[in-house]
Design a protein around this motif. Sequence first.
Motif, PDB file in Angstrom:
ATOM      1  N   LEU A   1       9.140   6.220  -6.810  1.00 36.46           N
ATOM      2  CA  LEU A   1       9.412   5.307  -5.706  1.00 36.46           C
ATOM      3  C   LEU A   1       8.448   4.130  -5.633  1.00 36.46           C
ATOM      4  CD1 LEU A   1      10.934   4.585  -3.098  1.00 36.46           C
ATOM      5  CD2 LEU A   1       9.376   6.111  -1.892  1.00 36.46           C
ATOM      6  N   ARG A   2       7.173   4.408  -5.488  1.00 33.43           N
ATOM      7  CA  ARG A   2       6.202   3.320  -5.312  1.00 33.43           C
ATOM      8  C   ARG A   2       6.121   2.426  -6.546  1.00 33.43           C
ATOM      9  NH1 ARG A   2       3.075   2.845  -1.223  1.00 33.43           N
ATOM     10  NH2 ARG A   2       3.139   5.044  -0.712  1.00 33.43           N
ATOM     11  N   GLY A   3       6.186   3.017  -7.733  1.00 34.88           N
ATOM     12  CA  GLY A   3       6.150   2.234  -8.967  1.00 34.88           C
ATOM     13  C   GLY A   3       7.342   1.296  -9.088  1.00 34.88           C
TER      14      GLY A   3
ATOM     15  N   GLU B   1       9.797  -5.097  -4.023  1.00 32.18           N
ATOM     16  CA  GLU B   1      10.607  -4.810  -2.845  1.00 32.18           C
ATOM     17  C   GLU B   1       9.959  -3.701  -2.043  1.00 32.18           C
ATOM     18  OE1 GLU B   1      14.774  -4.412  -3.050  1.00 32.18           O
ATOM     19  OE2 GLU B   1      14.976  -5.750  -4.772  1.00 32.18           O
ATOM     20  N   SER B   2      10.459  -3.509  -0.835  1.00 34.65           N
ATOM     21  CA  SER B   2       9.899  -2.481   0.039  1.00 34.65           C
ATOM     22  C   SER B   2      10.298  -1.087  -0.450  1.00 34.65           C
ATOM     23  CB  SER B   2      10.386  -2.669   1.478  1.00 34.65           C
ATOM     24  OG  SER B   2      11.732  -2.267   1.597  1.00 34.65           O
ATOM     25  N   THR B   3       9.431  -0.121  -0.180  1.00 36.98           N
ATOM     26  CA  THR B   3       9.729   1.256  -0.571  1.00 36.98           C
ATOM     27  C   THR B   3      10.949   1.783   0.184  1.00 36.98           C
ATOM     28  OG1 THR B   3       8.106   2.070   1.024  1.00 36.98           O
ATOM     29  CG2 THR B   3       7.385   1.852  -1.268  1.00 36.98           C
TER      30      THR B   3
ATOM     31  N   ASN C   1       3.382  15.575 -12.238  1.00 38.48           N
ATOM     32  CA  ASN C   1       2.066  15.124 -11.763  1.00 38.48           C
ATOM     33  C   ASN C   1       2.085  14.685 -10.297  1.00 38.48           C
ATOM     34  OD1 ASN C   1       1.051  15.557 -14.339  1.00 38.48           O
ATOM     35  ND2 ASN C   1       1.507  13.468 -14.979  1.00 38.48           N
ATOM     36  N   ASN C   2       2.629  15.522  -9.434  1.00 42.51           N
ATOM     37  CA  ASN C   2       2.679  15.277  -7.987  1.00 42.51           C
ATOM     38  C   ASN C   2       3.480  14.038  -7.598  1.00 42.51           C
ATOM     39  OD1 ASN C   2       1.155  17.566  -7.430  1.00 42.51           O
ATOM     40  ND2 ASN C   2      -0.766  16.442  -7.683  1.00 42.51           N
ATOM     41  N   ARG C   3       4.361  13.571  -8.447  1.00 46.12           N
ATOM     42  CA  ARG C   3       5.245  12.453  -8.131  1.00 46.12           C
ATOM     43  C   ARG C   3       6.686  12.888  -8.365  1.00 46.12           C
ATOM     44  NH1 ARG C   3       1.994   7.691 -11.186  1.00 46.12           N
ATOM     45  NH2 ARG C   3       0.552   7.227  -9.501  1.00 46.12           N
ATOM     46  N   ILE C   4       7.571  12.357  -7.553  1.00 45.26           N
ATOM     47  CA  ILE C   4       8.997  12.587  -7.749  1.00 45.26           C
ATOM     48  C   ILE C   4       9.533  11.425  -8.592  1.00 45.26           C
ATOM     49  CG2 ILE C   4      11.252  12.849  -6.640  1.00 45.26           C
ATOM     50  CD1 ILE C   4       9.339  15.144  -6.007  1.00 45.26           C
TER      51      ILE C   4
END
Length: 172
Positions: A28-30, A37-39, A61-64
């Motif tokens: 998401l953040r990447g 754009e906004s998350t 690694n703790n990311r979806i």
Amino acid sequence: MLDSIITSKTRLKLLIKFFVTSSNKGYLRGIAEEFNESTNAIRKELNQLSDAGYLVRFQENNRIYYQANTEHPLFQSLQNLVRTYLGFDQAVDHVLERAGEVSLVSLLGDYAKGIDSGTIELLIIGDKLDKAYLLQLSAKMEQLLGKNIQLYFDREEEIVQQIILYQQDDLV
């Protein structure tokens, strides 16, 4: 063409990112940073595409992370549609095989914004790139597609908008 059917620029950019090549993945953040754009906008579209089965979610690694669902019955059709929209068709895989040690291919400019302006801007980074081959191929693609193709081999100072079409796994 595709931008008149898919009116959400964010959804169009996500489809391009995930369906131009099945190895692309993102979190998401990447993706929000990549698209500038906004998350919230990205989250909404990722959820809708995942709920529809076009994308798969997995944890690493703790990311979806999200990636194209290659088992979806429409995967090949969507991939062909995206590649045709970009004018690449089978060229992406062909370039990766013959261009040298490609580590990153990014779509820049208007197409990265989901706008069909007629100029395709690509950033290609790697070691031992066969730049002569890539320039020759881009000239052939220009004639076939009737679109201008601009290639960049060095990263600009600040890339505001890009869609990563291919990235070597160890660069993520």
